[in-house]
Write a protein that holds these residues in place. Structure first.
Motif, PDB file in Angstrom:
ATOM      1  N   THR A 180       0.838  -1.202   0.000  1.00 33.98           N
ATOM      2  CA  THR A 180       0.000   0.000   0.000  1.00 33.98           C
ATOM      3  C   THR A 180       0.870   1.247   0.000  1.00 33.98           C
ATOM      4  O   THR A 180       1.935   1.248   0.616  1.00 33.98           O
ATOM      5  N   GLY A 181       0.421   2.264  -0.684  1.00 32.84           N
ATOM      6  CA  GLY A 181       1.124   3.545  -0.668  1.00 32.84           C
ATOM      7  C   GLY A 181       1.041   4.249  -2.006  1.00 32.84           C
ATOM      8  O   GLY A 181       1.332   3.639  -3.032  1.00 32.84           O
ATOM      9  N   GLU A 183       2.981   6.327  -3.072  1.00 27.66           N
ATOM     10  CA  GLU A 183       4.320   6.576  -3.611  1.00 27.66           C
ATOM     11  C   GLU A 183       4.870   5.381  -4.385  1.00 27.66           C
ATOM     12  O   GLU A 183       5.916   5.478  -5.016  1.00 27.66           O
ATOM     13  N   ASP A 223      -3.424   4.730  -1.097  1.00 24.38           N
ATOM     14  CA  ASP A 223      -3.864   5.094   0.250  1.00 24.38           C
ATOM     15  C   ASP A 223      -5.260   5.710   0.129  1.00 24.38           C
ATOM     16  O   ASP A 223      -5.440   6.931   0.277  1.00 24.38           O
ATOM     17  N   GLY A 246       1.067   1.460   5.667  1.00 23.62           N
ATOM     18  CA  GLY A 246      -0.232   2.022   6.051  1.00 23.62           C
ATOM     19  C   GLY A 246      -0.727   1.634   7.434  1.00 23.62           C
ATOM     20  O   GLY A 246      -1.912   1.780   7.728  1.00 23.62           O
ATOM     21  N   ASP A 253      -2.465   6.515   6.804  1.00 24.16           N
ATOM     22  CA  ASP A 253      -2.328   5.124   7.245  1.00 24.16           C
ATOM     23  C   ASP A 253      -3.728   4.598   7.556  1.00 24.16           C
ATOM     24  O   ASP A 253      -4.231   4.698   8.673  1.00 24.16           O
TER      25      ASP A 253
END
Ligand code: AMP
Ligand code: MG
Length: 398
Positions: A180-181, A183, A223, A246, A253
């Protein structure tokens, strides 16, 4: 905050053994056997020569040099029923069936050929020397391997030697891996500003494979509540779900809140360890769900300490210790005051006969290369504050 041991106890008491499955022997490597196995055949199946040489009667060669008449030859694989009498020798190759009347084999290097159908034996042999008896290695009807044995290449070889074509094992868990993210990008696109590679999906898949589990890479979730919910749902079809990132306290998060809204029973969040503190663990319809902190070293270390034992229990391993532990002398002082259990990347070396360990490189939780260069982790308990050079510490091999 929950200590590491208490967290591990919760994890292990929440996961169940997988069902069993029968697989062809060539598919069994790395899995755990779910049955006791009796040998249906002797190994070796018949008395055979352990050396290239001559089958003899030991009593004929007690006084050397002894001259014997060569009356035949038996190659490996031959089923010839030959008989040996006093004063005779039969040439045998390694693995050849021993002729009746023979009670020892003289190594070819300990003989001389006389060119007239005779040989000279230069050294005496004892009864049974260089003979491998039927059942010497594996005796028919005896237990060879037992339930809970982790099948390494040598175990596979043993099973093949008794003709075991299929073997019952615990079903390897499928493990969904969700990074997850916002970026994160995959490996095959150019790295735009502000982005990083999704490396955790790769290290996690390799960690799962190393134990014999089956990784199922679900890719990257943004996210974002909706994307997370959809991808987490997909992951819950597998036997285990691992989410990376996250799980901290940042604005984006969202994993814990998402897991709860889906109905995952969160058993704990945050463990008193460094690195890896924000670890989360829950259960959804009997399936384990881990949320590992996204920093690459935290991901690997929390996997090794908590996910790996869970997988090992599910797969039927007899022990769920995540790694081999020894004690070694510390090469320098270490001071810590945060009351956490620490896992310190380190190098273990044999220096002048004693095992010495020293920390290496950066200990930052994003510095994955120093973990790759380490060969062990120094483990310091929650209570430890100062360890001096020369004192012994616990070390887990990587
Ligand atoms: P998070 O746990 O989401 O707060 O992430 C902590 C740090 O780990 C951040 O610097 C993230 O960019 C990084 N990170 C998160 N997920 C991954 C991943 N899949 N691969 C590499 N780094 C990651
Ligand atoms: Mg994140």
């Amino acid at each position: 905050m929950l200590n590491a041991q208490a967290a591990l106890d919760i994890v292990l008491s929440s996961v169940k053994l997988q069902g069993t499955l029968t697989v062809a022997l060539e598919r069994a490597h790395g899995l755990v056997q779910a049955e006791d196995i009796l040998a249906s055949e002797n190994v070796p199946p018949f008395d055979n020569a352990g050396m290239d040489g001559y089958a003899v009667r030991a009593e004929d060669v007690q006084v050397v040099p002894a001259v014997l008449r060569v009356v035949g030859e038996i190659a490996a694989g031959s089923a010839a029923e030959m008989k040996l009498s006093k004063g005779e020798a039969i040439a045998v190759m390694t693995g050849a069936k021993i002729p009746s009347g023979c009670d020892a084999v003289v190594q070819i290097e300990r003989t001389e050929s006389c060119n007239d159908g005779q040989i000279k034996v230069l050294q005496p042999v004892t009864i049974c020397q260089n003979i491998r008896r039927a059942g010497d290695d594996i005796e028919k009807n005896k237990t060879v391997l037992t339930k809970g044995d982790h099948l390494k290449p040598q175990h596979i070889g043993v099973l093949a030697s008794i003709g075991k074509r299929f073997v019952q094992v615990y079903r390897p868990p499928t493990v969904a891996i969700l990074a997850t993210g916002n970026e994160l990008v995959t490996l095959d696109v150019p790295l735009a500003d502000g982005k990083i590679r999704n490396s955790n999906a790769y290290s996690l898949a390799a960690l799962v494979q190393e134990i014999g589990g089956l990784p199922d890479n679900l890719g990257i979730a943004k996210d974002d509540r909706e994307d997370l919910t959809n991808k987490i749902h997909a992951g819950l079809d597998d036997d285990m779900l691992i989410i990376s990132g996250g799980v901290s306290v940042g604005k984006y998060d969202l994993v814990i809140e998402n897991l709860k809204s889906i109905g995952v029973e969160v058993k704990f969040w945050k463990v008193n360890i460094k690195p890896g503190m924000p670890l989360v663990f829950g259960i959804y319809r009997g399936k384990p769900v881990f949320g590992l902190p996204g920093n690459p070293v935290s991901t690997v270390i929390t996997f090794l300490q908590f996910v790996k034992p869970a997988l090992m229990k599910m797969m039927g391993y007899r022990k769920t210790d995540s790694s081999f532990k020894i004690r070694a002398k510390l090469a320098h002082d270490i001071v810590k005051t945060d009351g956490k259990k620490h896992f310190i990347r380190a190098i273990l070396e044999n220096s002048d006969g004693s095992m010495t360990v020293r920390s290496i490189g950066s200990q930052a939780s994003n510095a994955l290369l120093s973990l790759a260069k380490a060969n062990c982790l120094i483990v310091l308990s929650e209570e430890t504050e100062i360890v001096h050079a020369g004192e012994e510490v616990e070390v887990e091999l990587l």
